[in-house]
Design a protein around this motif. Structure first.
Motif, PDB file in Angstrom:
ATOM      1  N   MET A 116       0.825  -1.213   0.000  1.00 55.12           N
ATOM      2  CA  MET A 116       0.000   0.000   0.000  1.00 55.12           C
ATOM      3  C   MET A 116       0.857   1.260   0.000  1.00 55.12           C
ATOM      4  SD  MET A 116      -2.958   1.114   2.708  1.00 55.12           S
ATOM      5  CE  MET A 116      -3.875   2.616   2.483  1.00 55.12           C
ATOM      6  N   CYS A 117       1.903   1.286   0.825  1.00 56.42           N
ATOM      7  CA  CYS A 117       2.763   2.464   0.890  1.00 56.42           C
ATOM      8  C   CYS A 117       3.490   2.696  -0.428  1.00 56.42           C
ATOM      9  CB  CYS A 117       3.760   2.325   2.029  1.00 56.42           C
ATOM     10  SG  CYS A 117       4.874   0.911   1.881  1.00 56.42           S
ATOM     11  N   VAL A 118       3.730   1.599  -1.185  1.00 48.94           N
ATOM     12  CA  VAL A 118       4.394   1.748  -2.485  1.00 48.94           C
ATOM     13  C   VAL A 118       3.524   2.552  -3.437  1.00 48.94           C
ATOM     14  CG1 VAL A 118       5.297   0.506  -4.459  1.00 48.94           C
ATOM     15  CG2 VAL A 118       5.718  -0.361  -2.152  1.00 48.94           C
ATOM     16  N   ALA A 175       1.913   7.822  -6.197  1.00 46.06           N
ATOM     17  CA  ALA A 175       1.025   8.975  -6.392  1.00 46.06           C
ATOM     18  C   ALA A 175       1.634  10.269  -5.881  1.00 46.06           C
ATOM     19  CB  ALA A 175      -0.314   8.717  -5.689  1.00 46.06           C
ATOM     20  N   VAL A 176       2.488  10.197  -4.867  1.00 45.86           N
ATOM     21  CA  VAL A 176       3.042  11.404  -4.255  1.00 45.86           C
ATOM     22  C   VAL A 176       4.262  11.925  -5.014  1.00 45.86           C
ATOM     23  CG1 VAL A 176       4.167  12.302  -2.164  1.00 45.86           C
ATOM     24  CG2 VAL A 176       2.150  10.835  -1.977  1.00 45.86           C
ATOM     25  N   LEU A 177       5.070  11.037  -5.588  1.00 45.92           N
ATOM     26  CA  LEU A 177       6.292  11.471  -6.271  1.00 45.92           C
ATOM     27  C   LEU A 177       6.007  12.455  -7.410  1.00 45.92           C
ATOM     28  CD1 LEU A 177       9.346  11.246  -6.512  1.00 45.92           C
ATOM     29  CD2 LEU A 177       9.019   9.277  -8.022  1.00 45.92           C
ATOM     30  N   PRO A 178       4.995  12.251  -8.276  1.00 46.87           N
ATOM     31  CA  PRO A 178       4.721  13.277  -9.300  1.00 46.87           C
ATOM     32  C   PRO A 178       4.374  14.641  -8.724  1.00 46.87           C
ATOM     33  CG  PRO A 178       3.648  11.221  -9.881  1.00 46.87           C
ATOM     34  CD  PRO A 178       4.165  11.053  -8.492  1.00 46.87           C
ATOM     35  N   LEU A 179       3.759  14.672  -7.548  1.00 45.35           N
ATOM     36  CA  LEU A 179       3.460  15.963  -6.927  1.00 45.35           C
ATOM     37  C   LEU A 179       4.738  16.694  -6.530  1.00 45.35           C
ATOM     38  CD1 LEU A 179       0.445  14.906  -4.656  1.00 45.35           C
ATOM     39  CD2 LEU A 179       0.405  15.787  -6.999  1.00 45.35           C
ATOM     40  N   CYS A 180       5.701  15.950  -5.975  1.00 43.03           N
ATOM     41  CA  CYS A 180       6.989  16.566  -5.619  1.00 43.03           C
ATOM     42  C   CYS A 180       7.741  17.020  -6.865  1.00 43.03           C
ATOM     43  CB  CYS A 180       7.832  15.579  -4.812  1.00 43.03           C
ATOM     44  SG  CYS A 180       7.107  15.094  -3.229  1.00 43.03           S
ATOM     45  N   ILE A 181       7.683  16.210  -7.922  1.00 44.43           N
ATOM     46  CA  ILE A 181       8.339  16.605  -9.177  1.00 44.43           C
ATOM     47  C   ILE A 181       7.672  17.848  -9.761  1.00 44.43           C
ATOM     48  CG2 ILE A 181       8.827  15.856 -11.538  1.00 44.43           C
ATOM     49  CD1 ILE A 181       9.115  13.025 -10.491  1.00 44.43           C
ATOM     50  N   PHE A 182       6.364  17.949  -9.636  1.00 43.93           N
ATOM     51  CA  PHE A 182       5.663  19.148 -10.106  1.00 43.93           C
ATOM     52  C   PHE A 182       6.160  20.390  -9.379  1.00 43.93           C
ATOM     53  CE2 PHE A 182       2.188  22.142  -9.302  1.00 43.93           C
ATOM     54  CZ  PHE A 182       1.892  22.541 -10.597  1.00 43.93           C
ATOM     55  N   LEU A 183       6.367  20.281  -8.077  1.00 46.01           N
ATOM     56  CA  LEU A 183       6.881  21.428  -7.324  1.00 46.01           C
ATOM     57  C   LEU A 183       8.284  21.811  -7.789  1.00 46.01           C
ATOM     58  CD1 LEU A 183       5.721  20.647  -3.662  1.00 46.01           C
ATOM     59  CD2 LEU A 183       4.761  22.309  -5.248  1.00 46.01           C
ATOM     60  N   LEU A 184       9.154  20.808  -7.972  1.00 44.64           N
ATOM     61  CA  LEU A 184      10.526  21.100  -8.387  1.00 44.64           C
ATOM     62  C   LEU A 184      10.558  21.722  -9.786  1.00 44.64           C
ATOM     63  CD1 LEU A 184      12.388  17.917  -7.080  1.00 44.64           C
ATOM     64  CD2 LEU A 184      12.365  20.209  -6.071  1.00 44.64           C
ATOM     65  N   VAL A 185       9.756  21.193 -10.715  1.00 45.55           N
ATOM     66  CA  VAL A 185       9.720  21.756 -12.065  1.00 45.55           C
ATOM     67  C   VAL A 185       9.150  23.172 -12.038  1.00 45.55           C
ATOM     68  CG1 VAL A 185       8.732  21.476 -14.368  1.00 45.55           C
ATOM     69  CG2 VAL A 185       9.588  19.492 -13.143  1.00 45.55           C
TER      70      VAL A 185
END
Length: 438
Positions: A1-3, A8-18
């Motif tokens: 489940m945590c995987v 789902a969370v990693l694209p949100l962090c990448i969106f912030l960095l971009v």
């Protein structure tokens, strides 16, 4: 489940960095503290995603799990998880120090603080992960995610990281207490000011007015800092609370599996069950529940660890970021559909007469060296309608243009007009000095 939560969370962090990298600062309000904190969260999320693609074998044999020496994915996932945790804690501590200096000591953070923050924010996690991998190591402790081993785990990981978390909590509480103190003092000074204005003279005393102005200025300054940094304060408090919960759970887990007399006495029923039932783990699972934390507790730890990225996105994904991306796409679409107006097109067509081209009707350079005749002027396609011209200007081979002097040209000397002739300058009429004085 945590995987899947991490997926789902990693694209949100990448969106912030971009967004931090592409959009102007007026849309993102980016800061190196927020960028580095997001990088640490990305490391943690990648550590949870690695087992999804690697599909590692957790068991080395019947009783021994794989570690970083026997499984490469374990080495990468464990290292990224520990390094990301260290980065999150260090940048939370640095943000707390910055907030404390700005509020309590009125320090303006400059380049020295920034480079010191980079040195501590990346240097300390790098040094600590090196020490942990050399002296402790990581292995499959639970699930498909590698974590630090029990031996020397408290000394190498939990004790140092808890020390920074406690220091950050103390600084945060001290800063908030100072903010409350300033707010209460401003209210108290306002009451004193109201009472002083009701005296017999009708004028406030000097000391009361000075204290009131000072308290109000301090309150306004702190309120501005809080309005700018309340997101960072909230995120730091969330991280510190999670770290305390993680540390308590994992330290209890390490103490529960440590080989000592007390733990052996607790595990005897489970061991006897395994011996009697010839290693049937499912049949003896009920007797193993007394050893260490429960499965639900460990699952809650892993889920909370994965949700750190969501808190970061909720607090730092400003609505202006989406407006900035919309503005960027709109400007890009407008540039692709640019058109030349009618006036600009006419000017562009008129400028073609000055191009350096030769044609059947053009003149050679020898022709322009001779003085032009009326026939040549009448046959020239660019002849001026005015009969007066001074000289012929050659812009290119086979093209000519007549220079017509404008009627209001002041480029040459002109005699004084009749209205100005014979007029003497009277210095007294202009209130100027009659002569030049040294």
């Amino acid at each position: 489940m945590c995987v899947w939560i991490s997926v789902a969370v990693l694209p949100l962090c990448i969106f912030l960095l971009v967004s931090y990298a592409v959009l102007p600062v007026k849309w993102t309000h980016r800061h190196y503290l927020s960028i580095c904190f997001t990088l640490g969260i990305c490391c943690m999320e990648i550590a949870f995603i690695i087992p999804l693609g690697a599909k590692p074998n957790q068991c080395h044999n019947a009783i021994t799990p794989n570690d970083m020496y026997s499984d490469l994915s374990c080495a990468f996932s464990g290292s990224l998880l520990l390094f990301g945790g260290w980065m999150v804690i260090m940048w939370s501590f640095i943000r707390t120090v910055a907030f404390h200096l700005q509020v309590c000591w009125e320090v303006v953070l400059g380049p020295k603080f920034m480079w010191g923050a980079f040195l501590c924010g990346f240097g300390i996690p790098g040094a600590m992960i090196t020490i942990m991998l050399i002296f402790t190591g990581v292995s499959f402790r639970f699930g498909e995610i590698c974590h630090i081993n029990v031996q020397n785990g408290v000394q190498d990981y939990w004790a140092p990281i808890m020390s920074f978390a406690v220091a950050a909590l103390v600084l945060q509480v001290t800063t908030m207490a100072y903010c409350i103190h300033v707010y209460v003092r401003s209210l108290f000074d306002n009451s004193n000011n109201n009472s002083s204005t009701n005296n017999s003279s009708g004028l406030p005393s000097y000391n009361a007015s000075v204290r009131t102005v000072t308290a109000r200025q301090a309150y306004r300054r702190i309120r501005r800092v809080l309005q700018l940094q309340w997101r960072g304060v909230a995120l730091v408090l969330i991280i510190i609370g999670n770290v305390f919960f993680f540390a308590i759970v994992f330290i209890n887990l390490d103490n529960a599996v440590e080989p000592n007399a007390t733990n052996m006495a607790i595990a005897e029923p489970w061991l006897y069950c395994l011996v009697i039932l010839e290693g049937d783990k499912k049949a003896c699972q009920s007797k193993a529940s007394a050893i260490g934390p429960s499965k639900s507790t460990l699952l809650a730890v892993v889920i909370l660890l994965s949700l750190v990225g969501i808190w970061n996105f909720v607090l730092y994904a400003r609505p202006s970021m989406f407006a900035g991306w919309l503005d960027l796409f709109r400007r890009s679409f407008t540039r692709q559909n640019e058109f030349i107006s009618t006036d600009a097109r006419k000017r562009y067509e008129d400028s073609k007469g000055f191009e350096m081209l030769t044609g059947p009707g053009t003149k050679t350079p020898e022709t322009f060296m001779r003085s032009p005749t009326p026939e040549m002027a009448s046959r020239s396609p660019m002849a001026s309608p005015s009969p007066t011209f001074d000289r012929t200007v050659q812009f290119g081979r086979g093209s000519e243009a007549r220079y017509v002097r404008p009627s209001l040209s002041f480029s040459g000397p002109r005699p004084p007009s009749s209205s100005q002739g014979g007029r003497d300058w009277d210095p007294q009429s202009t209130f100027a000095a009659a002569g030049y004085r040294q």
